[in-house]
Design an enzyme around this catalytic site. Structure first.
Site, PDB file in Angstrom:
ATOM      1  CD1 TRP A  56     -28.313 -29.545   7.182  1.00  0.00           C
ATOM      2  CD2 TRP A  56     -29.710 -27.683   7.424  1.00  0.00           C
ATOM      3  NE1 TRP A  56     -29.619 -29.793   8.107  1.00  0.00           N
ATOM      4  CE2 TRP A  56     -30.462 -28.781   8.062  1.00  0.00           C
ATOM      5  CE3 TRP A  56     -30.253 -26.251   7.446  1.00  0.00           C
ATOM      6  CZ2 TRP A  56     -31.534 -28.493   8.761  1.00  0.00           C
ATOM      7  CZ3 TRP A  56     -31.373 -26.221   8.214  1.00  0.00           C
ATOM      8  CH2 TRP A  56     -32.014 -27.114   8.985  1.00  0.00           C
ATOM      9  CG  ASP A 108     -38.664 -26.091   6.662  1.00  0.00           C
ATOM     10  OD1 ASP A 108     -38.185 -26.548   7.915  1.00  0.00           O
ATOM     11  OD2 ASP A 108     -38.253 -26.958   5.629  1.00  0.00           O
ATOM     12  CE1 TYR A 135     -35.812 -36.708  21.538  1.00  0.00           C
ATOM     13  CE2 TYR A 135     -37.462 -38.669  21.452  1.00  0.00           C
ATOM     14  CZ  TYR A 135     -36.196 -37.962  21.668  1.00  0.00           C
ATOM     15  OH  TYR A 135     -35.364 -38.818  22.281  1.00  0.00           O
ATOM     16  N   PRO A 171     -36.183 -35.403  15.855  1.00  0.00           N
ATOM     17  CG  PRO A 171     -34.406 -34.041  16.396  1.00  0.00           C
ATOM     18  CD  PRO A 171     -35.219 -35.262  16.989  1.00  0.00           C
ATOM     19  CB  SER A 172     -34.359 -35.199  10.135  1.00  0.00           C
ATOM     20  OG  SER A 172     -35.613 -35.802   9.930  1.00  0.00           O
ATOM     21  CE1 TYR A 173     -30.527 -33.031   8.362  1.00  0.00           C
ATOM     22  CE2 TYR A 173     -32.681 -32.268   8.377  1.00  0.00           C
ATOM     23  CZ  TYR A 173     -31.659 -32.759   7.623  1.00  0.00           C
ATOM     24  OH  TYR A 173     -31.856 -33.141   6.435  1.00  0.00           O
ATOM     25  CG  HIS A 219     -28.412 -26.831  16.093  1.00  0.00           C
ATOM     26  ND1 HIS A 219     -27.071 -26.481  16.318  1.00  0.00           N
ATOM     27  CD2 HIS A 219     -28.805 -25.942  16.187  1.00  0.00           C
ATOM     28  CE1 HIS A 219     -26.936 -25.226  16.670  1.00  0.00           C
ATOM     29  NE2 HIS A 219     -28.371 -24.748  16.418  1.00  0.00           N
ATOM     30  CG  HIS A 276     -34.722 -27.717  14.199  1.00  0.00           C
ATOM     31  ND1 HIS A 276     -33.660 -28.593  14.411  1.00  0.00           N
ATOM     32  CD2 HIS A 276     -35.755 -28.248  13.456  1.00  0.00           C
ATOM     33  CE1 HIS A 276     -34.340 -29.695  13.865  1.00  0.00           C
ATOM     34  NE2 HIS A 276     -35.536 -29.550  13.453  1.00  0.00           N
ATOM     35  CG  HIS A 314     -40.505 -27.334  12.921  1.00  0.00           C
ATOM     36  ND1 HIS A 314     -40.013 -27.678  11.665  1.00  0.00           N
ATOM     37  CD2 HIS A 314     -39.981 -28.462  13.839  1.00  0.00           C
ATOM     38  CE1 HIS A 314     -39.037 -28.922  11.702  1.00  0.00           C
ATOM     39  NE2 HIS A 314     -39.131 -29.188  13.069  1.00  0.00           N
TER      40      HIS A 314
HETATM   41  P1  M7G Z   1     -36.497 -31.776  11.586  1.00  0.00           P
HETATM   42  O1  M7G Z   1     -37.736 -31.869  12.581  1.00  0.00           O
HETATM   43  O2  M7G Z   1     -35.107 -32.040  12.184  1.00  0.00           O
HETATM   44  O3  M7G Z   1     -36.725 -33.217  10.441  1.00  0.00           O
HETATM   45  O4  M7G Z   1     -36.792 -30.488  10.686  1.00  0.00           O
HETATM   46  P2  M7G Z   1     -37.853 -33.210   9.135  1.00  0.00           P
HETATM   47  O5  M7G Z   1     -36.996 -32.962   7.957  1.00  0.00           O
HETATM   48  O6  M7G Z   1     -37.806 -34.930   9.403  1.00  0.00           O
HETATM   49  O7  M7G Z   1     -39.118 -32.594   9.503  1.00  0.00           O
HETATM   50  C1  M7G Z   1     -35.694 -30.012   9.868  1.00  0.00           C
HETATM   51  C2  M7G Z   1     -36.169 -29.220   8.960  1.00  0.00           C
HETATM   52  O8  M7G Z   1     -35.396 -28.554   8.470  1.00  0.00           O
HETATM   53  C3  M7G Z   1     -37.409 -29.835   7.827  1.00  0.00           C
HETATM   54  O9  M7G Z   1     -38.601 -29.272   8.010  1.00  0.00           O
HETATM   55  C4  M7G Z   1     -36.348 -29.432   6.687  1.00  0.00           C
HETATM   56  O10 M7G Z   1     -37.230 -29.119   5.637  1.00  0.00           O
HETATM   57  C5  M7G Z   1     -35.648 -28.204   7.093  1.00  0.00           C
HETATM   58  N1  M7G Z   1     -34.246 -28.214   6.318  1.00  0.00           N
HETATM   59  C6  M7G Z   1     -33.384 -29.146   6.066  1.00  0.00           C
HETATM   60  N2  M7G Z   1     -32.478 -28.569   5.291  1.00  0.00           N
HETATM   61  C7  M7G Z   1     -31.336 -29.609   5.027  1.00  0.00           C
HETATM   62  C8  M7G Z   1     -32.549 -27.441   5.232  1.00  0.00           C
HETATM   63  C9  M7G Z   1     -31.763 -26.296   4.373  1.00  0.00           C
HETATM   64  O11 M7G Z   1     -30.738 -26.799   4.016  1.00  0.00           O
HETATM   65  N3  M7G Z   1     -32.259 -25.250   4.708  1.00  0.00           N
HETATM   66  C10 M7G Z   1     -33.550 -24.886   5.422  1.00  0.00           C
HETATM   67  N4  M7G Z   1     -33.723 -23.495   5.106  1.00  0.00           N
HETATM   68  N5  M7G Z   1     -34.317 -25.800   5.972  1.00  0.00           N
HETATM   69  C11 M7G Z   1     -33.720 -26.918   5.711  1.00  0.00           C
END
Ligand code: M7G
Length: 317
Positions: A153, A183, A247, A249-251, A253, A255, A257
């Site tokens: 995504w 987000d 830290y 994170p879920s993803y 790459h 990013h 906040h």
């Molecule tokens: P994180 O800190 O990696 O993990 O943040 P968390 O989800 O446990 O906080 C990733 C952020 O990406 C989160 O705040 C999600 O709401 C946001 N996010 C996840 N997805 C799959 C998407 C998406 O497809 N589009 C957008 N705009 N945000 C997303």
């Protein structure tokens, strides 16, 4: 329907991605079968539901929406049905059923969902982990490479294949550039609940663990231009915005906040959030700060990362 790859092993590449136009738009849950209430968060008024659709797993986050200042006055009309539940002197309470425009839910659908998504949204216990630099290399790095959630995504956003119309600001420099956009958690109604993220164009930085002084121009650029764009677009000054990493994170790459100071966000706990300004200053003081530091974070009991730390004997039950 938005589609996420169904497992880490079967990950599609960004070139395999089919634009959302190829999927039908969902207008009801007729094809969804309820499996389980994974979590019922009374505070955020969100139900996390496991369901099945066409034989595949789905996760739905259904959240009661906040009131909108523009339409709140419409609640006081004959169309709002009241059922009295208490009356005592001048005090009374009612179950209240407004017309549907005033009474919506926001649904986030993950389909097809992986077992990792189901676990992420299931009610469970948490544990604190103290991750040394050695633990990171031995345990967390292999976990990120093999088992973490797909970044597809994120690449779709960077390639403008999805959410291009939601972009608030872009700096396209391949070294210090990023895309700033809402987000998924923010419904873009109330600016005091503003929640954006800056996704960096570079694809070689997974988390704050990878940062050193060579990344300072990138970090400073995100802070400066991100806040500038928020001021210009929403009129919110920098001293009303929290900027932080997670830290773990879920993803994986990099990013950042950006959240309004009034946003009551569960992602801002001391064992998860790292303020961008602190990160910059720590690296300025010591380039390898985040490569060497023991980082403390919270992990869900069902998370594979927790099991990996247990298996390596780095933590005990
Ligand atoms: P994180 O800190 O990696 O993990 O943040 P968390 O989800 O446990 O906080 C990733 C952020 O990406 C989160 O705040 C999600 O709401 C946001 N996010 C996840 N997805 C799959 C998407 C998406 O497809 N589009 C957008 N705009 N945000 C997303």
């Amino acid at each position: 329907m938005a589609v996420e790859p169904s497992s880490a092993k079967k990950r599609k590449t960004e070139d395999d991605f089919e634009p959302p136009g190829n999927y039908e738009k969902l207008s009801s849950f007729a094809e969804f079968e309820f499996c389980k209430l994974l979590k019922n968060d009374m505070r955020s008024k969100t139900a996390f539901i496991h369901a099945k659709c066409r034989g595949k797993e789905a996760v739905l986050l259904m959240e009661k929406r906040a009131f909108e200042p523009k339409t709140v006055q419409n609640l006081l009309s004959e169309k709002t049905e009241l059922v009295e539940t208490l009356k005592n002197d001048i005090y009374s309470t009612y179950n209240t059923y407004p017309e549907k425009e005033l009474n919506g839910l926001k649904t986030t659908l993950i389909f097809p969902a992986t077992s990792h998504h189901i676990m992420k949204y299931t009610e469970q216990d948490f544990h604190i982990i103290h991750e040394s630099a050695g633990d990171y290399n031995k345990i967390t790095l292999p976990y990120i490479k093999n088992k973490a959630l797909s970044n597809q995504w994120v690449y779709n956003i960077l390639n403008k294949k999805t959410e291009a119309d939601r972009i608030i600001f872009e700096d396209s420099c391949s070294e210090t550039g990023f895309i700033l956009l809402p987000d998924m958690k923010w419904d873009r109604q109330d600016v005091t609940a503003l929640y954006l993220q800056a996704i960096v164009h570079r694809r070689d930085i997974m988390s704050i663990r990878d940062l050193d002084k060579s990344h300072l121009p990138l970090l400073r650029n995100i802070s400066e231009k991100g806040l500038g764009a928020i001021k210009e677009k929403f009129g919110i000054p920098g001293n009303k915005i929290r900027i932080y990493f997670h830290y773990q994170p879920s993803y994986y790459h990099l990013h950042v906040h950006f959240a309004h100071i009034k946003l009551d966000n569960p992602g801002f706990e001391a064992d998860r959030a790292h303020l961008l300004m602190d990160v910059i200053e720590n690296i300025e003081t010591k380039s390898l700060y985040y490569k060497e530091k023991t980082l403390v974070f919270k992990v869900r009991e069902d998370d594979i990362l927790y099991k990996d730390f247990l298996d390596h004997g780095c933590i005990h039950k």
